[in-house]
Design a protein around this motif. Sequence first.
Motif, PDB file in Angstrom:
ATOM      1  N   UNK A  53       0.974  -1.298  -0.140  1.00  0.00           N
ATOM      2  CA  UNK A  53       0.272  -0.121   0.096  1.00  0.00           C
ATOM      3  C   UNK A  53       0.976   1.331  -0.103  1.00  0.00           C
ATOM      4  N   UNK A  54       0.086   2.201  -0.322  1.00  0.00           N
ATOM      5  CA  UNK A  54       1.009   3.473  -0.300  1.00  0.00           C
ATOM      6  C   UNK A  54       0.542   4.442   1.013  1.00  0.00           C
ATOM      7  N   UNK A  55       1.008   5.716   1.007  1.00  0.00           N
ATOM      8  CA  UNK A  55       0.942   6.460   2.322  1.00  0.00           C
ATOM      9  C   UNK A  55      -0.617   6.792   2.579  1.00  0.00           C
ATOM     10  N   UNK A  56      -1.281   6.510   1.461  1.00  0.00           N
ATOM     11  CA  UNK A  56      -2.717   6.694   1.825  1.00  0.00           C
ATOM     12  C   UNK A  56      -3.684   5.453   2.252  1.00  0.00           C
ATOM     13  N   UNK A 104     -10.904   1.404  -5.611  1.00  0.00           N
ATOM     14  CA  UNK A 104      -9.898   1.279  -4.685  1.00  0.00           C
ATOM     15  C   UNK A 104     -10.008   0.153  -3.926  1.00  0.00           C
ATOM     16  N   UNK A 105      -8.606  -0.332  -3.803  1.00  0.00           N
ATOM     17  CA  UNK A 105      -8.372  -1.341  -2.798  1.00  0.00           C
ATOM     18  C   UNK A 105      -7.430  -1.013  -1.439  1.00  0.00           C
ATOM     19  N   UNK A 106      -7.627  -1.464  -0.544  1.00  0.00           N
ATOM     20  CA  UNK A 106      -7.154  -0.869   0.770  1.00  0.00           C
ATOM     21  C   UNK A 106      -6.369  -2.237   1.570  1.00  0.00           C
ATOM     22  N   UNK A 107      -5.347  -1.788   2.505  1.00  0.00           N
ATOM     23  CA  UNK A 107      -4.701  -2.663   3.215  1.00  0.00           C
ATOM     24  C   UNK A 107      -5.596  -3.799   3.943  1.00  0.00           C
ATOM     25  N   UNK A 108      -5.141  -4.765   3.867  1.00  0.00           N
ATOM     26  CA  UNK A 108      -5.734  -6.024   4.577  1.00  0.00           C
ATOM     27  C   UNK A 108      -7.012  -6.651   3.918  1.00  0.00           C
ATOM     28  N   UNK A 109      -7.197  -5.996   2.870  1.00  0.00           N
ATOM     29  CA  UNK A 109      -8.508  -6.456   2.032  1.00  0.00           C
ATOM     30  C   UNK A 109      -8.247  -8.042   1.571  1.00  0.00           C
ATOM     31  N   UNK A 110      -9.287  -8.692   1.536  1.00  0.00           N
ATOM     32  CA  UNK A 110      -8.977  -9.928   1.119  1.00  0.00           C
ATOM     33  C   UNK A 110      -9.703 -10.250  -0.413  1.00  0.00           C
ATOM     34  N   UNK A 111      -8.851 -10.808  -1.281  1.00  0.00           N
ATOM     35  CA  UNK A 111      -9.429 -10.395  -2.608  1.00  0.00           C
ATOM     36  C   UNK A 111      -9.136 -11.823  -3.587  1.00  0.00           C
ATOM     37  N   UNK A 112     -10.028 -11.834  -4.333  1.00  0.00           N
ATOM     38  CA  UNK A 112      -9.920 -13.244  -5.061  1.00  0.00           C
ATOM     39  C   UNK A 112      -9.497 -12.894  -6.519  1.00  0.00           C
ATOM     40  N   UNK A 113      -8.691 -13.342  -7.141  1.00  0.00           N
ATOM     41  CA  UNK A 113      -7.957 -12.960  -8.375  1.00  0.00           C
ATOM     42  C   UNK A 113      -8.232 -14.286  -9.369  1.00  0.00           C
ATOM     43  N   UNK A 114      -9.439 -13.766  -9.971  1.00  0.00           N
ATOM     44  CA  UNK A 114      -9.917 -14.590 -10.977  1.00  0.00           C
ATOM     45  C   UNK A 114      -8.937 -14.785 -12.225  1.00  0.00           C
ATOM     46  N   UNK A 115      -8.875 -16.087 -12.872  1.00  0.00           N
ATOM     47  CA  UNK A 115      -8.056 -15.909 -14.080  1.00  0.00           C
ATOM     48  C   UNK A 115      -8.666 -17.053 -15.083  1.00  0.00           C
ATOM     49  N   UNK A 116      -8.591 -16.659 -16.625  1.00  0.00           N
ATOM     50  CA  UNK A 116      -9.562 -17.385 -17.509  1.00  0.00           C
ATOM     51  C   UNK A 116      -8.493 -17.338 -18.704  1.00  0.00           C
ATOM     52  N   UNK A 117      -8.673 -18.390 -19.475  1.00  0.00           N
ATOM     53  CA  UNK A 117      -7.993 -18.256 -20.904  1.00  0.00           C
ATOM     54  C   UNK A 117      -9.356 -17.644 -21.871  1.00  0.00           C
ATOM     55  N   UNK A 118      -9.201 -16.718 -22.312  1.00  0.00           N
ATOM     56  CA  UNK A 118     -10.147 -15.926 -23.087  1.00  0.00           C
ATOM     57  C   UNK A 118     -10.006 -16.412 -24.798  1.00  0.00           C
ATOM     58  N   UNK A 119      -8.791 -16.581 -25.314  1.00  0.00           N
ATOM     59  CA  UNK A 119      -8.636 -17.063 -26.635  1.00  0.00           C
ATOM     60  C   UNK A 119      -7.444 -17.626 -26.742  1.00  0.00           C
ATOM     61  N   UNK A 120      -7.277 -18.722 -27.414  1.00  0.00           N
ATOM     62  CA  UNK A 120      -6.048 -19.391 -27.618  1.00  0.00           C
ATOM     63  C   UNK A 120      -5.965 -19.541 -29.036  1.00  0.00           C
ATOM     64  N   UNK A 121      -4.631 -18.951 -29.272  1.00  0.00           N
ATOM     65  CA  UNK A 121      -3.997 -18.781 -30.541  1.00  0.00           C
ATOM     66  C   UNK A 121      -3.204 -20.059 -30.908  1.00  0.00           C
ATOM     67  N   UNK A 122      -2.350 -19.954 -31.734  1.00  0.00           N
ATOM     68  CA  UNK A 122      -1.417 -21.070 -32.272  1.00  0.00           C
ATOM     69  C   UNK A 122      -0.686 -21.327 -31.300  1.00  0.00           C
ATOM     70  N   UNK A 123       0.364 -20.246 -30.883  1.00  0.00           N
ATOM     71  CA  UNK A 123       1.486 -20.365 -29.876  1.00  0.00           C
ATOM     72  C   UNK A 123       1.072 -19.475 -28.749  1.00  0.00           C
ATOM     73  N   UNK A 124      -0.025 -18.708 -28.413  1.00  0.00           N
ATOM     74  CA  UNK A 124      -0.388 -17.786 -27.494  1.00  0.00           C
ATOM     75  C   UNK A 124      -1.678 -18.201 -26.958  1.00  0.00           C
TER      76      UNK A 124
END
Length: 154
Positions: A30-33, A83-103
């Motif tokens: 976090x920053x000074x705020x 805004x997100x603050x000190x001590x907050x509990x978060x869930x970071x969701x991830x998904x594959x949106x599009x699959x290319x040939x190598x990416x």
Amino acid sequence: MGKIEYIRDFYQWEKEFEFFYPVQVRFSETDMFGHLNNTVPFVYFESARIEYFHQLGFMQDWVLPDSETIPVVADLQCDYLKQVFFAEKLKVYVKAEKVGKTSVDIHYLVKNEKEEPCIVGRGTVVQMSKKTGKGVLWTEKNKELFLNRTHIEV
């Protein structure tokens, strides 16, 4: 919320996430705020992405010393919604949106304990050869793993 270029219908997009990685905002992030420093979501994205790849079975191969391929982040983008603050509990969701040939285009959604979207993002990860530095094609099995939206979580 303003229009975010890589999200057509936010509510439909949001429903497609299943995997998440839990984090708690540390004081050092976090920053000074008392709110989350703007660089930290990229660290959260990385932690969640690595665990997502691990759950799919990719990391186990990529980390082997004799593995020919490695994942390389080609670009990464972050949009701040709340805004997100000190001590907050978060869930970071991830998904594959599009699959290319190598990416693969990976999307991120960060929600707070009230299930409110706080941060969204996207990035391209390329599977590359350690020897040649060129992209390596995904197998059909790899593509299926990315696009199979089965419930996986830590």
